[in-house]
Write a protein that holds these residues in place. Structure first.
Motif, short mmCIF file in Angstrom:
data_model
loop_
_atom_site.label_atom_id
_atom_site.label_comp_id
_atom_site.label_asym_id
_atom_site.label_seq_id
_atom_site.Cartn_x
_atom_site.Cartn_y
_atom_site.Cartn_z
N ALA A 273 43.17 40.79 43.80
CA ALA A 273 42.65 40.18 42.58
C ALA A 273 41.39 39.36 42.87
O ALA A 273 40.42 39.40 42.09
N LEU A 274 41.38 38.63 43.96
CA LEU A 274 40.20 37.85 44.32
C LEU A 274 38.97 38.74 44.46
O LEU A 274 37.90 38.44 43.91
N LEU A 275 39.13 39.84 45.18
CA LEU A 275 37.98 40.70 45.46
C LEU A 275 37.54 41.48 44.22
O LEU A 275 36.35 41.57 43.91
N TYR A 276 38.49 42.03 43.48
CA TYR A 276 38.12 42.79 42.28
C TYR A 276 37.56 41.88 41.19
O TYR A 276 36.65 42.28 40.45
N ASP A 277 38.08 40.67 41.07
CA ASP A 277 37.54 39.74 40.08
C ASP A 277 36.07 39.45 40.36
O ASP A 277 35.24 39.37 39.44
N TYR A 278 35.74 39.31 41.64
CA TYR A 278 34.34 39.08 41.97
C TYR A 278 33.50 40.32 41.66
O TYR A 278 32.40 40.22 41.08
N LEU A 279 34.00 41.50 42.03
CA LEU A 279 33.26 42.73 41.76
C LEU A 279 33.04 42.93 40.26
O LEU A 279 32.00 43.47 39.85
N ASP A 280 33.99 42.51 39.45
CA ASP A 280 33.87 42.69 38.01
C ASP A 280 32.84 41.78 37.37
O ASP A 280 32.32 42.08 36.28
N PHE A 284 25.53 43.28 40.95
CA PHE A 284 24.88 43.72 42.19
C PHE A 284 25.72 44.77 42.92
O PHE A 284 25.19 45.73 43.47
N TYR A 285 27.03 44.58 42.94
CA TYR A 285 27.95 45.53 43.58
C TYR A 285 28.72 46.29 42.50
O TYR A 285 28.94 45.77 41.40
N HIS A 286 29.16 47.50 42.84
CA HIS A 286 29.86 48.32 41.87
C HIS A 286 31.09 48.96 42.52
O HIS A 286 31.03 49.45 43.64
N ASN A 287 32.20 48.93 41.79
CA ASN A 287 33.40 49.69 42.15
C ASN A 287 33.55 50.80 41.12
O ASN A 287 33.42 50.55 39.92
N THR A 288 33.80 52.03 41.60
CA THR A 288 33.78 53.19 40.70
C THR A 288 35.17 53.75 40.40
O THR A 288 35.32 54.92 40.07
N VAL A 299 39.59 48.52 49.15
CA VAL A 299 38.67 48.19 48.06
C VAL A 299 37.29 48.76 48.40
O VAL A 299 36.66 48.36 49.37
N THR A 300 36.83 49.72 47.59
CA THR A 300 35.53 50.34 47.83
C THR A 300 34.50 49.76 46.88
O THR A 300 34.78 49.45 45.73
N PHE A 301 33.26 49.64 47.38
CA PHE A 301 32.17 49.12 46.55
C PHE A 301 30.83 49.55 47.14
O PHE A 301 30.74 49.96 48.30
N THR A 302 29.79 49.46 46.33
CA THR A 302 28.46 49.88 46.76
C THR A 302 27.41 49.08 46.02
O THR A 302 27.66 48.56 44.91
N THR A 303 26.22 48.97 46.60
CA THR A 303 25.08 48.40 45.90
C THR A 303 24.34 49.47 45.11
O THR A 303 23.48 49.16 44.28
N GLY A 304 24.64 50.72 45.43
CA GLY A 304 23.93 51.83 44.82
C GLY A 304 22.70 52.25 45.58
O GLY A 304 22.00 53.21 45.20
#
Length: 361
Positions: A273-280, A284-288, A299-304
Protein backbone atom coordinates in the motif's frame (compact mmCIF):
# COMPACT_ATOMS: atom_id res chain seq x y z
CA UNK A 1 25.91 -2.78 4.87
CA UNK A 2 23.06 -2.38 7.37
CA UNK A 3 21.57 0.32 5.12
CA UNK A 4 21.39 -1.97 2.08
CA UNK A 5 17.99 -3.26 0.97
CA UNK A 6 17.81 -6.07 -1.56
CA UNK A 7 14.81 -5.90 -3.90
CA UNK A 8 15.88 -8.91 -5.97
CA UNK A 9 13.11 -11.01 -7.50
CA UNK A 10 15.00 -14.17 -6.58
CA UNK A 11 17.17 -15.35 -5.04
CA UNK A 12 15.72 -12.83 -2.63
CA UNK A 13 16.62 -11.50 0.78
CA UNK A 14 16.14 -13.79 3.76
CA UNK A 15 15.22 -12.89 7.35
CA UNK A 16 18.35 -11.54 9.06
CA UNK A 17 17.61 -13.62 12.16
CA UNK A 18 17.67 -16.78 10.03
CA UNK A 19 21.04 -15.91 8.50
CA UNK A 20 22.43 -15.07 11.93
CA UNK A 21 21.23 -18.41 13.32
CA UNK A 22 22.77 -20.28 10.39
CA UNK A 23 26.02 -18.40 10.90
CA UNK A 24 26.10 -19.31 14.59
CA UNK A 25 25.49 -22.98 13.83
CA UNK A 26 27.61 -23.28 10.70
CA UNK A 27 30.56 -25.06 12.31
CA UNK A 28 28.73 -26.76 15.15
CA UNK A 29 25.18 -27.88 14.45
CA UNK A 30 23.22 -29.58 17.26
CA UNK A 31 26.42 -29.76 19.32
CA UNK A 32 27.89 -32.32 16.90
CA UNK A 33 31.04 -30.35 16.14
CA UNK A 34 30.18 -30.48 12.42
CA UNK A 35 28.15 -28.42 10.00
CA UNK A 36 24.63 -29.44 8.98
CA UNK A 37 26.16 -29.70 5.49
CA UNK A 38 28.41 -32.49 6.68
CA UNK A 39 26.00 -34.83 8.47
CA UNK A 40 24.15 -37.76 6.94
CA UNK A 41 20.73 -36.87 5.56
CA UNK A 42 19.50 -40.20 6.94
CA UNK A 43 21.06 -39.70 10.36
CA UNK A 44 19.06 -39.15 13.53
CA UNK A 45 19.51 -35.38 13.73
CA UNK A 46 18.68 -34.57 10.12
CA UNK A 47 15.66 -36.87 10.16
CA UNK A 48 14.45 -34.98 13.23
CA UNK A 49 14.98 -31.72 11.33
CA UNK A 50 12.83 -32.77 8.35
CA UNK A 51 10.09 -34.11 10.61
CA UNK A 52 9.94 -30.81 12.47
CA UNK A 53 10.09 -28.81 9.23
CA UNK A 54 7.07 -30.70 7.92
CA UNK A 55 5.20 -30.05 11.18
CA UNK A 56 6.10 -26.35 11.27
CA UNK A 57 5.17 -25.76 7.63
CA UNK A 58 1.83 -27.49 8.14
CA UNK A 59 1.10 -25.32 11.16
CA UNK A 60 2.13 -22.11 9.41
CA UNK A 61 0.13 -22.68 6.25
CA UNK A 62 -2.73 -24.70 7.78
CA UNK A 63 -2.05 -27.64 5.47
CA UNK A 64 -4.64 -30.45 5.79
CA UNK A 65 -3.54 -33.92 6.81
CA UNK A 66 -4.51 -35.42 3.45
CA UNK A 67 -1.70 -33.51 1.73
CA UNK A 68 1.92 -34.58 1.43
CA UNK A 69 4.73 -32.05 1.55
CA UNK A 70 7.69 -32.88 -0.69
CA UNK A 71 11.04 -31.08 -0.54
CA UNK A 72 12.54 -31.66 -3.98
CA UNK A 73 15.23 -30.54 -6.38
CA UNK A 74 14.98 -29.10 -9.88
CA UNK A 75 13.20 -25.88 -8.99
CA UNK A 76 9.79 -24.87 -10.27
CA UNK A 77 10.95 -25.64 -13.82
CA UNK A 78 11.36 -29.26 -12.82
CA UNK A 79 7.73 -29.26 -11.73
CA UNK A 80 6.69 -27.92 -15.14
CA UNK A 81 7.52 -31.45 -16.36
CA UNK A 82 6.71 -33.43 -13.22
CA UNK A 83 3.11 -32.24 -13.02
CA UNK A 84 1.94 -33.56 -16.42
CA UNK A 85 3.94 -36.77 -15.91
CA UNK A 86 2.10 -37.38 -12.64
CA UNK A 87 -1.36 -36.02 -13.46
CA UNK A 88 -2.09 -36.07 -17.21
CA UNK A 89 -2.82 -39.76 -17.49
CA UNK A 90 -6.60 -40.03 -17.66
CA UNK A 91 -8.13 -37.51 -20.06
CA UNK A 92 -4.83 -36.80 -21.75
CA UNK A 93 -5.01 -33.03 -21.75
CA UNK A 94 -4.56 -30.07 -19.43
CA UNK A 95 -5.75 -26.46 -19.33
CA UNK A 96 -3.15 -23.73 -18.73
CA UNK A 97 -4.31 -20.24 -17.79
CA UNK A 98 -1.88 -17.73 -19.25
CA UNK A 99 -1.26 -14.54 -17.29
CA UNK A 100 2.33 -13.93 -18.36
CA UNK A 101 5.80 -15.33 -18.93
CA UNK A 102 5.94 -18.06 -16.30
CA UNK A 103 2.49 -19.53 -16.91
CA UNK A 104 3.28 -19.60 -20.63
CA UNK A 105 6.64 -21.27 -19.96
CA UNK A 106 4.96 -23.94 -17.85
CA UNK A 107 2.48 -24.63 -20.67
CA UNK A 108 5.29 -24.93 -23.21
CA UNK A 109 7.05 -27.56 -21.09
CA UNK A 110 3.84 -29.48 -20.44
CA UNK A 111 3.30 -29.91 -24.19
CA UNK A 112 6.21 -32.35 -24.16
CA UNK A 113 4.05 -34.72 -22.11
CA UNK A 114 0.38 -34.06 -22.82
CA UNK A 115 -2.07 -32.12 -24.96
CA UNK A 116 -2.38 -28.56 -23.67
CA UNK A 117 -5.09 -25.98 -24.19
CA UNK A 118 -3.73 -22.54 -23.29
CA UNK A 119 -6.10 -19.72 -22.45
CA UNK A 120 -4.93 -16.11 -22.17
CA UNK A 121 -6.95 -14.58 -19.34
CA UNK A 122 -5.47 -11.06 -19.36
CA UNK A 123 -6.43 -8.04 -21.42
CA UNK A 124 -5.26 -4.47 -21.92
CA UNK A 125 -7.82 -1.77 -21.17
CA UNK A 126 -6.81 1.90 -21.19
CA UNK A 127 -3.15 0.87 -21.03
CA UNK A 128 -3.62 -1.32 -17.96
CA UNK A 129 -3.27 -5.10 -17.74
CA UNK A 130 -6.05 -6.93 -15.92
CA UNK A 131 -7.29 -10.49 -15.49
CA UNK A 132 -10.64 -10.86 -17.25
CA UNK A 133 -11.85 -14.34 -16.29
CA UNK A 134 -11.69 -16.60 -13.25
CA UNK A 135 -14.66 -18.94 -13.70
CA UNK A 136 -13.81 -22.05 -15.70
CA UNK A 137 -16.33 -24.41 -14.14
CA UNK A 138 -18.01 -24.86 -17.53
CA UNK A 139 -14.90 -26.34 -19.19
CA UNK A 140 -12.45 -27.42 -16.48
CA UNK A 141 -13.65 -30.96 -15.88
CA UNK A 142 -12.72 -32.13 -19.38
CA UNK A 143 -9.06 -31.76 -18.34
CA UNK A 144 -6.82 -33.78 -16.05
CA UNK A 145 -5.94 -30.53 -14.31
CA UNK A 146 -6.01 -26.74 -14.60
CA UNK A 147 -2.73 -24.90 -14.06
CA UNK A 148 -2.18 -21.24 -13.26
CA UNK A 149 0.42 -18.88 -11.80
CA UNK A 150 -1.28 -16.60 -9.27
CA UNK A 151 1.62 -14.14 -9.22
CA UNK A 152 3.69 -13.28 -12.28
CA UNK A 153 7.00 -11.90 -11.04
CA UNK A 154 8.00 -10.24 -14.33
CA UNK A 155 4.98 -8.03 -14.94
CA UNK A 156 3.64 -7.80 -11.41
CA UNK A 157 0.23 -9.30 -12.20
CA UNK A 158 -1.45 -11.13 -9.33
CA UNK A 159 -4.69 -13.12 -9.13
CA UNK A 160 -6.17 -12.61 -5.70
CA UNK A 161 -9.18 -14.92 -6.05
CA UNK A 162 -8.88 -18.68 -6.52
CA UNK A 163 -10.13 -19.68 -9.99
CA UNK A 164 -13.36 -21.68 -10.06
CA UNK A 165 -12.62 -25.01 -11.73
CA UNK A 166 -15.56 -26.99 -10.37
CA UNK A 167 -14.44 -30.50 -9.42
CA UNK A 168 -11.31 -30.37 -11.58
CA UNK A 169 -7.80 -30.51 -10.11
CA UNK A 170 -6.33 -27.04 -9.63
CA UNK A 171 -2.54 -26.69 -9.78
CA UNK A 172 -0.75 -23.47 -8.78
CA UNK A 173 2.81 -22.25 -9.27
CA UNK A 174 3.19 -20.12 -6.14
CA UNK A 175 6.94 -19.64 -6.34
CA UNK A 176 6.66 -15.89 -5.80
CA UNK A 177 3.72 -15.55 -3.42
CA UNK A 178 3.68 -18.66 -1.26
CA UNK A 179 3.03 -17.82 2.40
CA UNK A 180 2.43 -14.16 1.53
CA UNK A 181 -1.13 -14.44 2.87
CA UNK A 182 -3.53 -16.98 4.30
CA UNK A 183 -4.76 -19.58 1.81
CA UNK A 184 -7.36 -22.35 1.68
CA UNK A 185 -5.09 -25.23 0.65
CA UNK A 186 -8.07 -27.56 0.24
CA UNK A 187 -9.05 -25.71 -2.96
CA UNK A 188 -5.92 -27.04 -4.69
CA UNK A 189 -4.69 -30.39 -5.93
CA UNK A 190 -1.07 -29.27 -6.05
CA UNK A 191 0.79 -26.16 -4.97
CA UNK A 192 4.47 -25.89 -5.82
CA UNK A 193 7.03 -23.18 -5.16
CA UNK A 194 10.71 -22.61 -5.65
CA UNK A 195 12.08 -21.65 -2.26
CA UNK A 196 14.15 -18.65 -3.28
CA UNK A 197 11.51 -15.95 -2.73
CA UNK A 198 9.72 -16.56 0.58
CA UNK A 199 10.83 -19.97 1.85
CA UNK A 200 14.62 -20.09 1.85
CA UNK A 201 17.53 -20.21 -0.60
CA UNK A 202 17.66 -21.39 -4.19
CA UNK A 203 18.17 -25.12 -4.66
CA UNK A 204 14.99 -26.62 -3.27
CA UNK A 205 11.33 -26.64 -4.33
CA UNK A 206 8.37 -27.46 -2.10
CA UNK A 207 5.42 -29.41 -3.49
CA UNK A 208 2.15 -29.65 -1.55
CA UNK A 209 0.19 -32.49 -3.17
CA UNK A 210 -3.16 -34.01 -2.26
CA UNK A 211 -2.70 -37.68 -1.46
CA UNK A 212 -5.30 -38.99 -3.93
CA UNK A 213 -3.21 -37.51 -6.76
CA UNK A 214 -0.18 -39.59 -5.80
CA UNK A 215 0.41 -42.95 -7.43
CA UNK A 216 -0.80 -42.20 -10.95
CA UNK A 217 2.46 -41.29 -12.68
CA UNK A 218 2.98 -42.69 -16.14
CA UNK A 219 5.39 -45.60 -16.35
CA UNK A 220 8.10 -43.59 -18.09
CA UNK A 221 8.25 -40.99 -15.29
CA UNK A 222 11.79 -40.78 -13.87
CA UNK A 223 11.89 -41.74 -10.20
CA UNK A 224 13.09 -38.29 -9.16
CA UNK A 225 9.91 -36.74 -10.61
CA UNK A 226 7.53 -39.45 -9.38
CA UNK A 227 5.52 -38.13 -6.43
CA UNK A 228 4.77 -41.61 -5.10
CA UNK A 229 8.43 -42.60 -5.08
CA UNK A 230 9.44 -39.35 -3.41
CA UNK A 231 6.64 -39.46 -0.83
CA UNK A 232 7.58 -43.02 0.16
CA UNK A 233 11.23 -42.00 0.51
CA UNK A 234 10.67 -38.83 2.57
CA UNK A 235 11.77 -36.77 -0.48
CA UNK A 236 15.15 -38.49 -0.33
CA UNK A 237 15.51 -41.03 -3.11
CA UNK A 238 18.91 -39.42 -3.56
CA UNK A 239 20.94 -37.06 -1.39
CA UNK A 240 18.76 -33.94 -0.98
CA UNK A 241 19.93 -30.30 -0.80
CA UNK A 242 20.41 -30.55 2.96
CA UNK A 243 21.62 -27.00 3.62
CA UNK A 244 18.69 -25.48 1.68
CA UNK A 245 16.27 -27.73 3.57
CA UNK A 246 17.85 -26.68 6.87
CA UNK A 247 17.51 -22.99 5.99
CA UNK A 248 13.86 -23.47 5.07
CA UNK A 249 13.33 -25.06 8.48
CA UNK A 250 14.84 -21.96 10.12
CA UNK A 251 12.55 -19.68 8.09
CA UNK A 252 9.52 -21.67 9.29
CA UNK A 253 10.61 -21.35 12.91
CA UNK A 254 11.27 -17.63 12.50
CA UNK A 255 7.79 -17.06 11.05
CA UNK A 256 6.13 -19.05 13.83
CA UNK A 257 8.04 -17.07 16.45
CA UNK A 258 6.93 -13.75 14.92
CA UNK A 259 3.20 -14.08 14.50
CA UNK A 260 2.89 -16.50 11.61
CA UNK A 261 1.05 -15.84 8.35
CA UNK A 262 -1.40 -13.39 9.94
CA UNK A 263 1.44 -11.04 10.79
CA UNK A 264 3.15 -11.57 7.44
CA UNK A 265 -0.05 -10.81 5.53
CA UNK A 266 -0.64 -7.55 7.38
CA UNK A 267 2.95 -6.42 6.87
CA UNK A 268 2.89 -7.32 3.17
CA UNK A 269 -0.34 -5.38 2.67
CA UNK A 270 1.19 -2.39 4.45
CA UNK A 271 4.34 -2.44 2.33
CA UNK A 272 2.47 -2.75 -0.95
CA UNK A 273 0.00 0.00 0.00
CA UNK A 274 2.82 2.41 0.80
CA UNK A 275 4.48 1.90 -2.57
CA UNK A 276 1.34 1.84 -4.71
CA UNK A 277 -0.10 4.88 -2.94
CA UNK A 278 3.00 6.81 -3.89
CA UNK A 279 2.89 5.56 -7.49
CA UNK A 280 -0.76 6.61 -7.74
CA UNK A 281 -0.06 10.19 -6.72
CA UNK A 282 2.98 10.84 -8.90
CA UNK A 283 2.95 11.57 -12.62
CA UNK A 284 6.66 10.80 -12.93
CA UNK A 285 6.45 7.02 -12.44
CA UNK A 286 3.84 4.70 -13.91
CA UNK A 287 2.48 1.28 -12.97
CA UNK A 288 0.66 -0.46 -15.84
CA UNK A 289 -1.32 -3.08 -13.90
CA UNK A 290 -4.98 -2.63 -12.99
CA UNK A 291 -5.43 -2.01 -9.26
CA UNK A 292 -7.34 -5.25 -8.68
CA UNK A 293 -4.46 -7.27 -10.16
CA UNK A 294 -1.44 -5.49 -8.72
CA UNK A 295 1.06 -7.84 -7.16
CA UNK A 296 1.74 -7.51 -3.45
CA UNK A 297 5.13 -9.16 -3.95
CA UNK A 298 6.49 -7.62 -7.18
CA UNK A 299 5.80 -3.94 -7.80
CA UNK A 300 6.67 -2.86 -11.35
CA UNK A 301 7.03 0.76 -12.47
CA UNK A 302 8.69 2.89 -15.14
CA UNK A 303 9.45 6.50 -15.99
CA UNK A 304 8.60 5.75 -19.59
CA UNK A 305 12.16 6.60 -20.68
CA UNK A 306 14.71 3.77 -20.98
CA UNK A 307 17.69 6.05 -20.36
CA UNK A 308 16.06 7.58 -17.31
CA UNK A 309 15.17 4.11 -16.05
CA UNK A 310 18.83 3.05 -16.36
CA UNK A 311 19.92 6.18 -14.48
CA UNK A 312 17.38 5.42 -11.74
CA UNK A 313 18.66 1.86 -11.28
CA UNK A 314 22.31 2.98 -11.21
CA UNK A 315 21.74 5.72 -8.65
CA UNK A 316 19.47 3.53 -6.53
CA UNK A 317 22.18 0.88 -6.37
CA UNK A 318 24.67 3.49 -5.20
CA UNK A 319 22.17 4.47 -2.50
CA UNK A 320 22.00 0.89 -1.21
CA UNK A 321 18.75 -0.07 -2.96
CA UNK A 322 19.79 -3.15 -4.87
CA UNK A 323 18.36 -5.16 -7.79
CA UNK A 324 15.65 -2.74 -8.92
CA UNK A 325 16.18 -3.30 -12.64
CA UNK A 326 13.10 -4.80 -14.27
CA UNK A 327 13.18 -8.14 -16.06
CA UNK A 328 14.55 -7.96 -19.61
CA UNK A 329 11.19 -9.19 -20.94
CA UNK A 330 9.28 -6.27 -19.38
CA UNK A 331 11.82 -3.50 -18.77
CA UNK A 332 11.47 -0.61 -16.36
CA UNK A 333 11.95 -1.21 -12.66
CA UNK A 334 10.73 -3.87 -10.27
CA UNK A 335 10.73 -3.81 -6.49
CA UNK A 336 10.30 -7.30 -5.09
CA UNK A 337 9.07 -6.92 -1.53
CA UNK A 338 8.78 -10.48 -0.31
CA UNK A 339 8.10 -11.52 3.27
CA UNK A 340 11.61 -10.74 4.49
CA UNK A 341 11.62 -7.16 3.18
CA UNK A 342 11.02 -4.82 6.14
CA UNK A 343 8.73 -1.81 5.92
CA UNK A 344 11.83 0.34 6.35
CA UNK A 345 13.13 -0.92 3.00
CA UNK A 346 10.00 0.26 1.19
CA UNK A 347 10.15 3.60 2.99
CA UNK A 348 13.78 4.01 1.91
CA UNK A 349 12.81 3.23 -1.69
CA UNK A 350 10.00 5.79 -1.69
CA UNK A 351 12.31 8.44 -0.23
CA UNK A 352 14.80 7.77 -3.03
CA UNK A 353 12.05 7.82 -5.67
CA UNK A 354 10.91 11.24 -4.46
CA UNK A 355 14.46 12.58 -4.55
CA UNK A 356 15.07 11.18 -8.04
CA UNK A 357 11.81 12.67 -9.27
CA UNK A 358 12.68 16.10 -7.87
CA UNK A 359 16.05 16.00 -9.64
CA UNK A 360 14.85 14.64 -12.98
CA UNK A 361 11.27 15.74 -13.56
Amino acid sequence: MSNVFNFSAGPAMMPPAVLKKAQEELLNWQGQGTSVMEVSHRGKYFMELITQADKDFRELYNIPENYKILFLQGGARGQFAAIPMNLANNKGKALYLNTGHWSATAAKEARNFTEVDELNITEQIDGLTRVNRLDFSDIAEQYDYVHYCPNETITGVEINEIPNVGNAVLVADMSSNIMARKLDISKFGIIYAGAQKNLGPAGIVIVIVREDLIGHARKATPSIWNYEVQANADSMINTPPTFAWYLCSLVFKDLLANGGIDTVEKRNAQKAALLYDYLDQTAFYHNTIAKENRSVMNVTFTTGDDQLNAKFVAQATEAGLQALKGHKVFGGMRASIYNAMPVEGVEALIAFMKKFEAENA
